[in-house]
Scaffold this motif. Structure first.
Motif, PDB file in Angstrom:
ATOM      1  N   SER A   1      10.774 -12.395  -6.698  1.00 32.73           N
ATOM      2  CA  SER A   1      10.260 -11.441  -5.723  1.00 32.73           C
ATOM      3  C   SER A   1      11.288 -11.228  -4.601  1.00 32.73           C
ATOM      4  N   GLY A   2      11.535  -9.973  -4.254  1.00 33.39           N
ATOM      5  CA  GLY A   2      12.451  -9.655  -3.153  1.00 33.39           C
ATOM      6  C   GLY A   2      13.919  -9.687  -3.540  1.00 33.39           C
TER       7      GLY A   2
ATOM      8  N   LYS B   1      14.994  -5.688  -7.262  1.00 29.47           N
ATOM      9  CA  LYS B   1      14.712  -4.971  -8.517  1.00 29.47           C
ATOM     10  C   LYS B   1      14.213  -3.541  -8.265  1.00 29.47           C
ATOM     11  N   THR B   2      13.188  -3.422  -7.410  1.00 30.82           N
ATOM     12  CA  THR B   2      12.625  -2.093  -7.153  1.00 30.82           C
ATOM     13  C   THR B   2      13.659  -1.204  -6.472  1.00 30.82           C
ATOM     14  N   THR B   3      14.422  -1.785  -5.556  1.00 34.13           N
ATOM     15  CA  THR B   3      15.458  -1.017  -4.859  1.00 34.13           C
ATOM     16  C   THR B   3      16.451  -0.432  -5.870  1.00 34.13           C
TER      17      THR B   3
END
Ligand SMILES: Nc1ncnc2c1ncn2[C@@H]1O[C@H](COP(=O)(O)OP(=O)(O)OP(=O)(O)O)[C@@H](O)[C@H]1O
Length: 306
Positions: free
Chosen positions: A49-50, A53-55
């Motif tokens: 998490s953090g 990945k999404t970025t």
């Protein structure tokens, strides 16, 4: 191997840096990340998490812009594009399956698919119905999202992403809160799109069972790409030697486990405070236990012990 943006490469990411400024604080989300994805390939980005990945996915999809570096997707330079050109790219060349599946609650299943087609000026009911069948939702075209199960909603989100027949599909934790059997079904649909229809799929996951189904796995930690490996073997990994690859994969998986254990402790606290019921706690226990086993199995399958 072709050069940047060459015919056989669907996604090229070069030296991408992303810094968020939030309340006077600078958060470096990506630190010179470089990778490429071939046409017809499924790449899983795995990390805790953090980790960014999404970025990274948002930057590939042209939803977010890097501070430095270049991104070329389907021959289009996303990192420097803007305006109408970028809008059309996002509408027609990339299908985005969001973490919170982004379905419109007041539209039926079929209408949710027809909407992006209409925005691109090519609404086609027959194709919409065909897409629903492809994701196993034939006959459910008049259902509203809330009348579908979590897994069905996620499959509908995949059909929406495929609406304009984009060559690239990005999917952010497409199996997120689903049980593994339901999650596997989603991944199989994405694999089929890549391997039978030549689409390129980039998905993010923290689950080694999902990563294992991809063609290659990019391991990301604290905004740094630690390397890329084939899920069937660590040997031959690029970006790091075999020993480093083992260490990176092991470190990332241990952090993924730490995240899961933390979520479990949070669930226990919330249960003690009377904020969630025993069912929610048991569900979290079951998920964390399954993830723990999957991580152990994956580490031993890759020959990493200890
Ligand atoms: N809009 C934003 N403003 C400030 N910081 C952000 C923003 N979006 C993300 N970040 C930070 O950037 C880092 C990377 O976030 P990102 O969402 O890409 O991680 P992730 O690997 O997708 O995490 P998760 O698995 O929890 O979804 C994190 O430290 C996060 O807090």
């Amino acid at each position: 191997m072709a050069g940047i943006g060459g015919e056989d490469l669907a996604v090229v990411v070069e030296g991408v840096v992303k810094i968020y400024e939030s309340r006077g604080e600078r958060i470096v989300a990506l630190r010179e990340v470089s990778l490429s994805v071939a046409r017809g390939e499924v790449l899983a980005i795995m990390g805790p998490s953090g980790s960014g990945k999404t970025t990274l996915l948002n930057i590939i999809a042209g939803v977010d812009r890097p501070n430095a570096g270049r991104v070329i997707v389907d021959g289009f330079e996303v990192s420097s594009a803007g305006g109408e050109e970028l809008r059309r790219f996002r509408l027609e060349r990339v299908g985005y399956v969001f973490q919170q599946h982004n379905l419109i609650p007041t539209l039926t299943a079929l209408e949710n698919i027809l909407l992006p087609m209409a925005l691109a000026g090519k609404a086609n009911r027959l194709r919409g119905q065909e897409l629903l069948r492809r994701v196993g939702l034939g006959g459910k075209e008049r259902r509203y999202p809330e009348e579908l199960s979590g897994g069905e909603q996620q499959r509908l989100a995949v059909a929406v992403a495929l609406a304009n027949d984009p060559p690239i599909i990005v999917a952010d934790e497409p199996t997120g809160e689903l049980d593994i059997a339901t999650g596997e079904r989603i991944v199989r649909i994405l694999l089929e799109e890549a391997h039978s229809r030549g689409k390129t799929v980039v998905l993010t996951t923290h689950d080694p069972r999902v990563a294992r189904m991809a063609d290659r796995v990019a391991v990301i930690e604290d905004g740094r790409l630690r390397g890329v490996y084939s899920p069937s073997r660590i040997a031959g990994a690029t970006g790091f030697g075999e020993v480093e690859a083992e260490k990176a994969v092991e470190a990332v998986m241990r952090r993924i486990l730490d995240d899961a254990e933390r979520r479990l402790r949070e669930a226990e606290d919330r249960f003690r405070r009377g904020e969630v019921g025993i069912d929610a706690l048991v569900e979290t226990y079951t998920r964390v236990k399954a993830l723990r086993e999957a991580v152990r199995e994956e580490l031993s399958r890759l020959g990493i012990t200890g």
